[in-house]
Design a protein around this motif. Structure first.
Motif, PDB file in Angstrom:
ATOM      1  N   PRO A  57      55.050  34.837  -1.769  1.00 39.08           N
ATOM      2  CA  PRO A  57      53.320  34.302  -0.863  1.00 39.08           C
ATOM      3  C   PRO A  57      52.242  34.987  -0.491  1.00 39.08           C
ATOM      4  N   ILE A  58      51.042  34.114  -0.837  1.00 39.84           N
ATOM      5  CA  ILE A  58      49.706  35.061  -0.644  1.00 39.84           C
ATOM      6  C   ILE A  58      48.767  33.977  -0.594  1.00 39.84           C
ATOM      7  N   ALA A  59      48.039  34.288   0.984  1.00 44.81           N
ATOM      8  CA  ALA A  59      47.043  33.766   1.585  1.00 44.81           C
ATOM      9  C   ALA A  59      46.059  33.363   0.998  1.00 44.81           C
ATOM     10  N   PHE A  60      44.999  32.315   0.973  1.00 42.04           N
ATOM     11  CA  PHE A  60      44.306  32.027  -0.084  1.00 42.04           C
ATOM     12  C   PHE A  60      43.520  31.639   1.555  1.00 42.04           C
ATOM     13  N   ASP A  61      41.558  32.289   1.129  1.00 43.91           N
ATOM     14  CA  ASP A  61      40.894  31.119   1.947  1.00 43.91           C
ATOM     15  C   ASP A  61      39.445  30.670   1.507  1.00 43.91           C
ATOM     16  N   LEU A  62      39.272  29.874   0.641  1.00 44.88           N
ATOM     17  CA  LEU A  62      38.239  29.147  -0.142  1.00 44.88           C
ATOM     18  C   LEU A  62      37.947  27.950   1.019  1.00 44.88           C
ATOM     19  N   LEU A  63      37.135  27.083  -0.105  1.00 39.24           N
ATOM     20  CA  LEU A  63      35.870  26.421   0.743  1.00 39.24           C
ATOM     21  C   LEU A  63      36.805  24.814   0.133  1.00 39.24           C
ATOM     22  N   VAL A  64      37.814  24.814  -0.296  1.00 39.78           N
ATOM     23  CA  VAL A  64      38.434  23.721  -0.011  1.00 39.78           C
ATOM     24  C   VAL A  64      39.346  23.334   0.962  1.00 39.78           C
ATOM     25  N   GLY A  65      39.857  24.604   1.422  1.00 39.33           N
ATOM     26  CA  GLY A  65      41.052  24.951   2.808  1.00 39.33           C
ATOM     27  C   GLY A  65      42.054  26.226   3.000  1.00 39.33           C
ATOM     28  N   ASP A  66      41.951  27.056   3.606  1.00 45.50           N
ATOM     29  CA  ASP A  66      43.144  28.073   4.106  1.00 45.50           C
ATOM     30  C   ASP A  66      44.386  27.644   3.755  1.00 45.50           C
ATOM     31  N   PHE A  67      45.333  28.242   2.915  1.00 46.83           N
ATOM     32  CA  PHE A  67      46.399  27.961   2.655  1.00 46.83           C
ATOM     33  C   PHE A  67      47.614  29.284   2.142  1.00 46.83           C
ATOM     34  N   THR A  68      48.941  29.339   1.939  1.00 43.03           N
ATOM     35  CA  THR A  68      49.659  30.575   1.626  1.00 43.03           C
ATOM     36  C   THR A  68      50.850  29.639   0.929  1.00 43.03           C
ATOM     37  N   ALA A  69      50.922  30.037  -0.674  1.00 41.97           N
ATOM     38  CA  ALA A  69      51.742  29.950  -1.205  1.00 41.97           C
ATOM     39  C   ALA A  69      52.277  30.906  -2.273  1.00 41.97           C
ATOM     40  N   LEU A  92      50.503  26.580  -8.583  1.00 42.66           N
ATOM     41  CA  LEU A  92      51.658  26.875  -7.620  1.00 42.66           C
ATOM     42  C   LEU A  92      53.301  26.451  -8.886  1.00 42.66           C
ATOM     43  N   TRP A  93      53.876  27.649  -8.195  1.00 39.03           N
ATOM     44  CA  TRP A  93      55.361  26.774  -8.460  1.00 39.03           C
ATOM     45  C   TRP A  93      55.311  25.453  -8.312  1.00 39.03           C
ATOM     46  N   PRO A  94      56.687  24.920  -9.222  1.00 47.47           N
ATOM     47  CA  PRO A  94      56.491  23.630  -8.824  1.00 47.47           C
ATOM     48  C   PRO A  94      57.295  23.368  -7.650  1.00 47.47           C
ATOM     49  N   GLN A  95      58.226  24.393  -6.996  1.00 52.33           N
ATOM     50  CA  GLN A  95      58.614  24.213  -5.062  1.00 52.33           C
ATOM     51  C   GLN A  95      57.334  23.709  -4.494  1.00 52.33           C
ATOM     52  N   GLU A  96      56.047  24.496  -4.800  1.00 51.75           N
ATOM     53  CA  GLU A  96      55.237  24.624  -3.615  1.00 51.75           C
ATOM     54  C   GLU A  96      54.366  23.179  -3.343  1.00 51.75           C
ATOM     55  N   ILE A  97      53.533  22.596  -2.689  1.00 47.74           N
ATOM     56  CA  ILE A  97      53.248  21.998  -1.897  1.00 47.74           C
ATOM     57  C   ILE A  97      52.403  22.968  -0.652  1.00 47.74           C
ATOM     58  N   ILE A  98      50.418  22.078  -1.046  1.00 48.44           N
ATOM     59  CA  ILE A  98      50.104  23.011  -0.356  1.00 48.44           C
ATOM     60  C   ILE A  98      49.226  21.228   0.402  1.00 48.44           C
ATOM     61  N   GLU A  99      48.445  21.840   1.656  1.00 52.63           N
ATOM     62  CA  GLU A  99      47.563  20.536   1.916  1.00 52.63           C
ATOM     63  C   GLU A  99      45.906  21.658   1.825  1.00 52.63           C
ATOM     64  N   ASP A 115      38.014  12.553  -0.732  1.00 51.35           N
ATOM     65  CA  ASP A 115      38.930  11.318   0.111  1.00 51.35           C
ATOM     66  C   ASP A 115      39.667  12.322   1.022  1.00 51.35           C
ATOM     67  N   GLY A 116      39.385  13.781   1.725  1.00 46.85           N
ATOM     68  CA  GLY A 116      39.926  13.564   3.212  1.00 46.85           C
ATOM     69  C   GLY A 116      40.882  14.778   2.633  1.00 46.85           C
ATOM     70  N   LEU A 117      41.771  15.149   3.287  1.00 44.79           N
ATOM     71  CA  LEU A 117      43.020  15.702   3.424  1.00 44.79           C
ATOM     72  C   LEU A 117      43.885  15.455   2.337  1.00 44.79           C
ATOM     73  N   ILE A 118      44.238  15.841   1.456  1.00 42.76           N
ATOM     74  CA  ILE A 118      46.079  15.569   0.069  1.00 42.76           C
ATOM     75  C   ILE A 118      46.481  16.833  -0.395  1.00 42.76           C
ATOM     76  N   LYS A 119      47.921  16.138  -0.379  1.00 38.87           N
ATOM     77  CA  LYS A 119      49.074  16.739  -0.215  1.00 38.87           C
ATOM     78  C   LYS A 119      48.826  17.123  -2.012  1.00 38.87           C
ATOM     79  N   VAL A 120      48.654  18.748  -2.616  1.00 40.49           N
ATOM     80  CA  VAL A 120      48.662  18.823  -3.546  1.00 40.49           C
ATOM     81  C   VAL A 120      50.063  19.485  -4.493  1.00 40.49           C
ATOM     82  N   ARG A 121      50.549  19.021  -5.454  1.00 39.12           N
ATOM     83  CA  ARG A 121      51.578  19.652  -6.325  1.00 39.12           C
ATOM     84  C   ARG A 121      51.397  20.533  -7.390  1.00 39.12           C
ATOM     85  N   TYR A 122      51.588  21.520  -8.120  1.00 36.84           N
ATOM     86  CA  TYR A 122      51.323  22.041  -9.110  1.00 36.84           C
ATOM     87  C   TYR A 122      49.343  22.920  -9.195  1.00 36.84           C
TER      88      TYR A 122
END
Length: 316
Positions: free
Chosen positions: A125-137, A155-162, A167-174
């Motif tokens: 897993p890699i931690a990211f700190d971006l304008l679109v948000g902070d997440f680890t994936a 992303l790996w297909p198994q991963e989902i991030i927010e 349009d607000g907070l969104i859940k993202v795959r791929y």
């Protein structure tokens, strides 16, 4: 052992196989011994020696026609400096200027003996700190602009991030893509995502999406944050022009695995100033100054659209 001289990188030794462009310029090499290649990222060693269960075969070092390095499959995971910090890479592709184009933390050969799950298990897993948000994936690859700014993340297909979107907070795959200033350009919804458009809320989702790379995705925004285009498997558009009304919706088509099962073919909607285009087998152009358009739900995302979960990921 064969040796090949290059103007930019000196002699390459232990060459077991090479390819050239039609004009005879070196295109790439495979090796059976270590070569130390000096690059703007430091000295890199291309993969060499006998193939293993996981290692890819073929050219481990490729060049542009100019002789500048184009890509390298590394002999071992190597830390490289990027705009996001020091990242581990097993494969790197370059712009002709020498800047990183794509970086792959892992570069295993997926086959019947080494599976995607085997490779995913190795991913860190890699931690990211971006304008679109902070997440680890866990990520498959990163794409950069020539300036060094992050262009897209896959992303790996198994991963989902927010992440954050217009349009607000969104859940993202791929994954997703960014403009050079770091603002969100596009993303792949993990679930049917309500997106605000000039014709109402449309559920954006591509049940046929894949994660090869995420330079382009189902939902795209302009640089000002307004919606540019989306794919929908759930919403239709009711178009009224001169008193006649037409419902345009995702077409049900035979599944690729089981042709007797019908599944929705995602419909693309492109938004322009005072107009939109609906892309299916044909393109329908709609003038919003002379037509009324409203979105309607045609496939409830809370219900199975086709009854065959092996065909697609329509239900999320």
């Amino acid at each position: 052992m064969n040796s090949i001289k290059t103007k930019k990188y000196g002699p390459l030794t232990g060459v077991t196989f090479s390819e050239t462009y039609k004009n005879g310029i070196l295109k790439g090499c495979a090796f059976n011994q270590a070569n130390h290649i000096k690059t703007p990222l430091g000295t890199l060693i291309p993969n060499h020696g006998e193939s293993t269960l996981r290692n890819r075969e073929g050219l481990s070092l490729e060049f542009f026609r100019s002789g500048q390095i184009k890509s390298i499959d590394l002999a071992a995971a190597t830390g490289v400096a990027t705009s996001l910090g020091l990242l581990s890479a097993e494969r790197i592709s370059f712009y002709e200027s020498g800047s990183i184009h794509r970086l792959f933390p892992l570069n295993g050969r997926i086959n019947g003996y080494w599976t995607e799950n085997d490779e995913y298990t190795l991913a860190e897993p890699i931690a990211f700190d971006l304008l679109v948000g902070d997440f680890t994936a866990k990520i498959v690859s990163l794409c950069f602009y020539e300036s060094g700014a992050l262009k897209s993340l896959t992303l790996w297909p198994q991963e989902i991030i927010e992440i954050k979107s217009p349009d607000g907070l969104i859940k993202v795959r791929y994954g997703f893509s960014l403009y050079e200033n770091g603002n969100l350009k596009s993303f792949e919804p993990a679930l049917p995502e309500p997106v605000d458009t000039p014709v109402g809320i449309i559920l954006a989702y591509d049940c046929n999406a894949h994660g090869i790379n995420c330079d382009q995705n189902s939902v795209t925004y302009g640089q000002d944050g307004t919606i540019s285009s989306l794919l929908t498997s759930n919403s239709g558009l009711m178009v009224t022009t001169s008193g006649s009304t037409q419902l345009v919706q995702p077409v049900m088509k035979p599944g690729k695995i089981d042709p007797e099962v019908m599944i929705p073919e995602p419909m693309t909607v492109l938004f322009h100033k005072n107009a939109l285009e609906i892309v299916q087998d044909t393109v329908i152009a709609v003038d919003l100054l002379t037509s009324q358009v409203r979105s309607v739900l045609v496939h409830d995302p809370l219900k199975k659209a086709c009854g065959n979960c092996s065909e697609c990921s329509h239900c999320g």
